[in-house]
Design a protein around this motif. Structure first.
Motif, mmCIF file in Angstrom:
data_model
loop_
_atom_site.group_PDB
_atom_site.id
_atom_site.type_symbol
_atom_site.label_atom_id
_atom_site.label_comp_id
_atom_site.label_asym_id
_atom_site.label_seq_id
_atom_site.Cartn_x
_atom_site.Cartn_y
_atom_site.Cartn_z
ATOM 1 N N LEU A 238 0.669 12.083 -9.279
ATOM 2 C CA LEU A 238 -0.355 13.127 -9.167
ATOM 3 C C LEU A 238 0.210 14.448 -8.638
ATOM 4 C CD1 LEU A 238 -3.084 10.870 -7.494
ATOM 5 C CD2 LEU A 238 -3.114 11.654 -9.867
ATOM 6 N N GLN A 239 1.404 14.359 -8.057
ATOM 7 C CA GLN A 239 2.009 15.541 -7.434
ATOM 8 C C GLN A 239 1.118 16.107 -6.325
ATOM 9 O OE1 GLN A 239 5.200 17.139 -8.177
ATOM 10 N NE2 GLN A 239 5.427 15.021 -8.879
ATOM 11 N N GLU A 240 0.532 15.193 -5.565
ATOM 12 C CA GLU A 240 -0.365 15.576 -4.470
ATOM 13 C C GLU A 240 -0.280 14.513 -3.390
ATOM 14 O OE1 GLU A 240 -4.696 16.800 -4.710
ATOM 15 O OE2 GLU A 240 -4.135 16.810 -6.819
ATOM 16 N N GLU A 241 -0.596 14.909 -2.171
ATOM 17 C CA GLU A 241 -0.579 13.909 -1.110
ATOM 18 C C GLU A 241 -1.778 12.976 -1.247
ATOM 19 O OE1 GLU A 241 -0.928 15.199 3.002
ATOM 20 O OE2 GLU A 241 -0.626 13.113 3.623
ATOM 21 N N VAL A 242 -1.537 11.697 -1.057
ATOM 22 C CA VAL A 242 -2.604 10.698 -1.112
ATOM 23 C C VAL A 242 -2.891 10.213 0.297
ATOM 24 C CG1 VAL A 242 -3.071 8.302 -1.798
ATOM 25 C CG2 VAL A 242 -2.153 9.922 -3.474
ATOM 26 N N ARG A 243 -4.141 10.319 0.746
ATOM 27 C CA ARG A 243 -4.485 9.884 2.093
ATOM 28 C C ARG A 243 -5.771 9.059 2.149
ATOM 29 N NH1 ARG A 243 -2.784 9.944 6.908
ATOM 30 N NH2 ARG A 243 -4.584 9.711 8.258
ATOM 31 N N ASP A 244 -6.852 9.630 1.617
ATOM 32 C CA ASP A 244 -8.147 8.948 1.716
ATOM 33 C C ASP A 244 -8.363 8.005 0.543
ATOM 34 O OD1 ASP A 244 -8.634 10.497 3.943
ATOM 35 O OD2 ASP A 244 -9.586 12.098 2.776
ATOM 36 N N VAL A 245 -8.637 6.757 0.849
ATOM 37 C CA VAL A 245 -8.830 5.771 -0.222
ATOM 38 C C VAL A 245 -9.928 4.774 0.151
ATOM 39 C CG1 VAL A 245 -6.447 5.795 -1.105
ATOM 40 C CG2 VAL A 245 -7.046 4.260 0.765
ATOM 41 N N VAL A 246 -10.525 4.190 -0.883
ATOM 42 C CA VAL A 246 -11.389 3.020 -0.702
ATOM 43 C C VAL A 246 -10.511 1.818 -1.014
ATOM 44 C CG1 VAL A 246 -13.331 1.746 -1.696
ATOM 45 C CG2 VAL A 246 -13.531 4.204 -1.270
ATOM 46 N N LEU B 5 0.826 -1.214 0.000
ATOM 47 C CA LEU B 5 0.000 0.000 0.000
ATOM 48 C C LEU B 5 0.856 1.259 0.000
ATOM 49 C CD1 LEU B 5 -2.788 -1.107 2.533
ATOM 50 C CD2 LEU B 5 -3.070 -0.700 0.068
ATOM 51 N N LYS B 6 1.948 1.206 0.752
ATOM 52 C CA LYS B 6 2.839 2.362 0.826
ATOM 53 C C LYS B 6 3.470 2.634 -0.535
ATOM 54 C CE LYS B 6 6.632 3.978 3.761
ATOM 55 N NZ LYS B 6 7.854 3.329 3.232
ATOM 56 N N SER B 7 3.832 1.573 -1.207
ATOM 57 C CA SER B 7 4.429 1.713 -2.527
ATOM 58 C C SER B 7 3.414 2.313 -3.516
ATOM 59 C CB SER B 7 4.925 0.341 -2.981
ATOM 60 O OG SER B 7 5.266 0.337 -4.320
ATOM 61 N N LEU B 8 2.149 1.839 -3.450
ATOM 62 C CA LEU B 8 1.106 2.406 -4.318
ATOM 63 C C LEU B 8 0.886 3.884 -4.001
ATOM 64 C CD1 LEU B 8 -1.641 -0.405 -4.182
ATOM 65 C CD2 LEU B 8 -0.136 0.083 -6.107
ATOM 66 N N LYS B 9 0.871 4.171 -2.704
ATOM 67 C CA LYS B 9 0.660 5.559 -2.258
ATOM 68 C C LYS B 9 1.777 6.464 -2.793
ATOM 69 C CE LYS B 9 1.074 7.968 2.244
ATOM 70 N NZ LYS B 9 0.440 9.255 2.156
ATOM 71 N N GLU B 10 3.013 6.044 -2.601
ATOM 72 C CA GLU B 10 4.141 6.885 -3.022
ATOM 73 C C GLU B 10 4.173 7.073 -4.545
ATOM 74 O OE1 GLU B 10 7.016 5.735 0.750
ATOM 75 O OE2 GLU B 10 7.519 4.961 -1.253
ATOM 76 N N ASP B 11 3.903 5.993 -5.263
ATOM 77 C CA ASP B 11 3.902 6.103 -6.726
ATOM 78 C C ASP B 11 2.787 7.025 -7.198
ATOM 79 O OD1 ASP B 11 5.996 4.403 -6.681
ATOM 80 O OD2 ASP B 11 5.034 2.748 -7.752
ATOM 81 N N ALA B 12 1.622 6.913 -6.558
ATOM 82 C CA ALA B 12 0.495 7.771 -6.950
ATOM 83 C C ALA B 12 0.813 9.229 -6.618
ATOM 84 C CB ALA B 12 -0.784 7.320 -6.249
ATOM 85 N N GLU B 13 1.460 9.453 -5.481
ATOM 86 C CA GLU B 13 1.820 10.825 -5.107
ATOM 87 C C GLU B 13 2.800 11.428 -6.110
ATOM 88 O OE1 GLU B 13 3.018 10.268 -1.015
ATOM 89 O OE2 GLU B 13 0.989 10.776 -0.295
ATOM 90 N N ALA B 14 3.763 10.611 -6.534
ATOM 91 C CA ALA B 14 4.736 11.102 -7.509
ATOM 92 C C ALA B 14 4.040 11.430 -8.828
ATOM 93 C CB ALA B 14 5.831 10.055 -7.728
#
Ligand code: ADP
Ligand code: MG
Length: 366
Positions: A108-116, A97-106
């Motif tokens: 989207l250039q935005e912080e990722v926090r809330d997810v389903v 999950l952390k890897s998905l979060k970091e890749d998505a942040e890179a």
């Protein structure tokens, strides 16, 4: 700034993250530009953690430092050894999950926090809680845990269908087979039956292809075969061949073993024959789900294929035989759950592009 509407399919074999934006779902590529991140974690000799494809490759070269298919053990006490360190399934899931979060942040250039995040419909309270904990460890806030079949239904707009629509979700992933029947009524999606086989998936078809190959490749001696290591020597060429057989009627499989090349042609016919036992096993959960829901195959309005292994043409063929209906197409089977999860995130934020249904996902099981 609008809130990101994100959904994650935390799969046994592959995980992915999707976004609902401008009225549609989009998959977010990882740092390699791929949509699918293998759910594999490995630790290098110097203690670096690898996730995804780099870890997947080490299943053959460093099996003692690599863990895969840990989703099955969510919420159990099982420890996975990566070198001299131990991890629980939720800790490994947190790394994915952390890897998905970091890749998505890179990306989207935005912080990722809330997810389903999606979970199998049959996950019990402990397994769901373990998934929540994994998300928390990864720095994510779970808007909702959504049942995988419901997510697949959303990806096919079940929420916009007339009342009393019934979908059958046929999900054949890498190592698991899940059949669920969804009922839609008055803004509520209910999983009315679910059955499956926790040890039946694309990997078993790979084993069948391996047997087929070894039988036909007469140049390999019995002692060679005993020495062959599936992960190390033949996983890659077999996996490629299996996927090719979903497109073509025959393939040449060649493997390198102890400095020599061994090559054999396999037809789709051969592969199908070698998989016949698997086909009879696929039949049982289907029958059980229909029986539990007290339905005949004709009472199903749509059949949705989910999971990469349903790309094998023989799967749709067997469904047409049983249901006298062609499965719905339109969404890639290995992407449907992530896309549905993103739609759920949008519904939670009451996205203006979607009907204002308050979608609830009811689970009749404890
Ligand atoms: P999971 O739900 O277990 O995370 P996926 O839905 O990603 O897994 O499915 C992975 C499985 O799909 C693997 O066994 C893989 O070999 C299989 N697969 C992917 N693409 C194809 C294809 N084109 N033909 C046959 N099998 C495929
Ligand atoms: Mg899956």
């Amino acid at each position: 700034m609008t809130t990101l509407q994100l959904g994650i399919d935390l799969g046994t074999t592959n995980s992915l993250i999707a976004q609902f934006i401008d009225g549609e779902t989009k998959l977010i590529p990882n740092r390699l530009g791929h949509f699918l991140t293998p759910s594999v974690v490995s630790m290098t000799e110097d203690g670096t953690i690898l996730v995804g494809l780099a870890a997947r490759e080490r299943l053959s070269t460093a099996p003692g430092h690599t863990a895969a298919a840990f989703k099955r053990f969510m919420g159990t006490d099982k420890r996975f050894h990566l070198g001299n360190q131990q991890f629980r399934a939720e800790e490994l899931s947190a790394l994915i999950l952390k890897s998905l979060k970091e890749d998505a942040e890179a990306y989207l250039q935005e912080e990722v926090r809330d997810v389903v995040i999606t979970v199998p419909a049959y996950f019990n309270a402990i397994q769901r809680q373990a998934t929540q904990q994994a998300a928390q460890m990864a720095g994510l806030n779970v808007l909702r845990l959504l049942n995988e079949p419901t997510a697949a239904g959303l990806a096919y707009n079940l929420q916009e269908k007339p009342d009393n629509t019934r979908f059958l979700i046929y999900d054949l992933g890498g190592g698991t087979f899940d059949v669920s029947i969804l009922d839609y009524f008055d803004g509520v999606v209910q999983v009315s039956a679910s059955a499956g086989d926790n040890h039946l998936g694309g990997e078993d078809f790979l084993q069948a292809l391996k047997h087929c190959f070894l039988q036909r490749c007469t140049e390999l001696s019995k002692s060679d075969i005993e020495k062959l290591n599936l992960q190390k020597d033949i996983w890659q060429p077999l996996e490629i061949a299996k996927r090719q057989l979903s497109q073509e009627s025959e393939v040449d499989i060649s493997i390198n073993f102890e400095g020599k090349e061994y090559k054999t042609r396999i037809t789709r016919e051969d592969f199908q024959q070698a998989s016949s036992v698997l086909f009879s096993r696929l039949r049982q959960p289907l029958e059980r789900a229909l029986r539990d829901a007290r339905l005949n195959p004709e009472q199903i309005d749509g059949i949705i294929l989910v999971g990469g292994a349903t790309r094998m043409p023989m799967i749709s063929r067997s469904i047409v035989q049983l249901f006298k209906k062609i499965p719905q197409l339109g969404v890639n089977p290995d992407e449907a759950i992530a896309r549905g999860a993103a739609i759920q995130a949008a519904l939670i934020f009451r996205n203006q592009h979607l009907d204002e249904v308050i979608l609830t996902d009811v689970m009749p099981f404890s």
